[in-house]
Design a protein around this motif. Sequence first.
Motif, short mmCIF file in Angstrom:
data_model
loop_
_atom_site.label_atom_id
_atom_site.label_comp_id
_atom_site.label_asym_id
_atom_site.label_seq_id
_atom_site.Cartn_x
_atom_site.Cartn_y
_atom_site.Cartn_z
N PRO A 290 45.73 29.81 46.26
CA PRO A 290 45.98 29.75 44.69
C PRO A 290 47.19 28.58 44.64
CG PRO A 290 46.80 31.83 45.91
CD PRO A 290 45.94 31.02 46.79
N LEU B 252 39.35 28.82 33.94
CA LEU B 252 40.07 29.31 35.10
C LEU B 252 39.21 30.59 35.47
CD1 LEU B 252 43.72 29.22 34.14
CD2 LEU B 252 42.60 27.94 35.98
N ALA B 253 38.36 31.16 34.39
CA ALA B 253 37.79 32.67 34.80
C ALA B 253 36.57 32.18 35.54
CB ALA B 253 37.49 33.31 33.36
N PHE C 45 37.35 31.27 39.08
CA PHE C 45 37.66 32.26 39.79
C PHE C 45 36.39 33.11 40.50
CE2 PHE C 45 37.84 36.98 40.43
CZ PHE C 45 39.13 36.72 41.13
N PHE D 212 35.47 33.07 44.33
CA PHE D 212 35.37 34.30 44.93
C PHE D 212 34.13 34.47 45.77
CE2 PHE D 212 34.86 38.82 45.44
CZ PHE D 212 35.97 39.25 45.70
N ARG E 100 41.02 37.36 48.86
CA ARG E 100 40.20 37.95 48.13
C ARG E 100 41.22 38.72 47.23
NH1 ARG E 100 35.13 37.56 48.74
NH2 ARG E 100 34.29 37.17 50.68
N LEU F 299 43.47 35.54 45.39
CA LEU F 299 42.75 34.33 44.60
C LEU F 299 42.97 34.71 43.12
CD1 LEU F 299 40.96 32.13 44.69
CD2 LEU F 299 39.03 33.75 44.51
N GLY F 300 43.37 35.89 42.72
CA GLY F 300 43.58 36.36 41.25
C GLY F 300 44.68 35.67 40.93
N TYR F 301 45.80 35.10 41.59
CA TYR F 301 47.02 34.61 41.17
C TYR F 301 46.65 33.33 40.56
CZ TYR F 301 51.78 32.89 41.54
OH TYR F 301 52.96 32.40 41.23
N LEU F 302 45.69 32.49 40.95
CA LEU F 302 45.31 31.46 40.34
C LEU F 302 45.09 31.43 38.98
CD1 LEU F 302 42.19 30.37 39.56
CD2 LEU F 302 41.99 30.43 42.25
N PHE F 303 44.30 32.34 38.42
CA PHE F 303 44.23 32.56 36.85
C PHE F 303 45.52 32.60 36.24
CE2 PHE F 303 43.69 35.19 33.31
CZ PHE F 303 42.67 34.60 32.46
#
Length: 536
Positions: A46, A92-93, A96, A100, A127, A130-134
């Motif tokens: 991320p 970004l969504a 992601f 993933f 996993r 990875l949410g942090y990149l959004f």
Amino acid sequence: MVRALMTLSGLTLVSRVLGLVRDMMINHYLGVGARSDAWNAAFQLPNLFRRVFGEGAFNAAFIPLYSGKLEEGEDSAFGYGNRVVFLLALILAALFVIFFIFLKPILWMMNPGYPPETLAQTIGLSRVTLGYLFFVCLLAAFSAVLNSHKKFAAPAISYVFLNVVFILGLIIAIPFVGKENAQWVLSWSLLVAGVVQLFIVVVPAWKLGFKLKIHFPKIDSDMKRLGLLMIPGIITAGVQQANLLVGGAVASNQVGGKSLIYNADRINQLPLGLIGIAFGVVLLPEISRKIKAKNLEGAQRSLHQGMQMAMLLALPAMVGIGVLAVPIIDVLFRSGEFTILNSQMAGHALIAFSIGCPAYIMARVVQPGYFAREDTKTPMRFTFVSAGVNILLCILAWFVMGNGLETVSEWSGLNLRFMEPLFGGNSLHVGCAIATTIAGWLNVLLLIRGLRRKGFINPDRIFWQKMVKMLISSVVMGLVIWVAAHLLHNQLFDGFRLLRALILGLIVSTGIVCYLLVAHITGAVKISELKAGFKK
């Protein structure tokens, strides 16, 4: 400009100090090995995306265009920013979801030297992270809006809270889950931190009048212009991060190599964050506004002033970190699973990184000279050249300082092991750091040459005289702290950690005072000049 720089650098210093505390705790629980390599790789993904898509390409393209809209009025700028941020969120969504799905092959390509069990743990941690990149890319967008309005505090504070969440997560969770699960605590803490960071910048942007409204995105001429400017920026930032990825991929062939590079680079990033990034954040909107207002002379003067002030701090940082590399790593990180041998190995990589410190910082300072004029293609070309050099040098380091000969022998079936006494070694992480440093110097020299050819910068004789005086002052400081560290060697490496930290702090403080005195005597900088700049 100086006041804004001091504000931003002060908050960045708080963030970096807390970051060091965070890393001290991480090294205590993870040490250098498979678990630390898995966490660093999961955190890298991320962060890589943030630097490429968020702060790198987006800021370089968005801030000059947004500054142009500000010349038309705040309503025009807010409307434009709103459309951009909402479209960015949708992109970004989608990214992601793609990342993933294809996470396993992506991580394998980034870490080809990882054994199966380490790679499996890296995938599991990623996993979560990875949410942090959004969140972090949206953070970069809101920060760009605030920076364009000369609101630098909230974006800087957001990174303070990133480290606060990490530290609190470790303190609260480890007693319940055990230190063997520290890497999982870190992964979930990163995700929570992303939400907190985004909230910190959204609130002041809302108070400023920038209110995000949900609407169907429209690809108009403004969006197309932003996209065209971002493409070279994405490529530039992507290639820059590819430099790090290549180094990391090569270092992954040495057990703990990636962690050693990470720890050395954390110290190396301290002056870059305090000086280089701070100057870049302040200079880009300032130069952009002056160019949009047709004040070319003022834009050039701001860039020259930024270059001179940056080197005033970067040169002594290079010398100081290089001389005290091993003691710094040892005092900060030796604890629990992190041993004295790890300190020495990471310290050697830090020495190599420190030589490139002025280059990394100057690159951040001069890049606004291109981006403010909506030129993102020229830096892209220079980045390709420096990246190619870095890749070749990393591969060379793999052979000369790592296990490249053994690996090639296994792949090809040829017996090349007779060359191992000549080329073999266990300092691959140092070779990767040297490659990054050489590539960094090549990149900044090309950037400066490009601006000189365009007539945007033309340092005079006084500028170069001050550079020489700053270098002399830095060398004198380096000799003083080297003697002090030699005389206090036993105290620096033995005894209570707090006492060792105090001794190191005393040596550093002595070096700072020495540098300022010599710089004042030689005329590298006058106290009156600093006071005058701080009032502006």
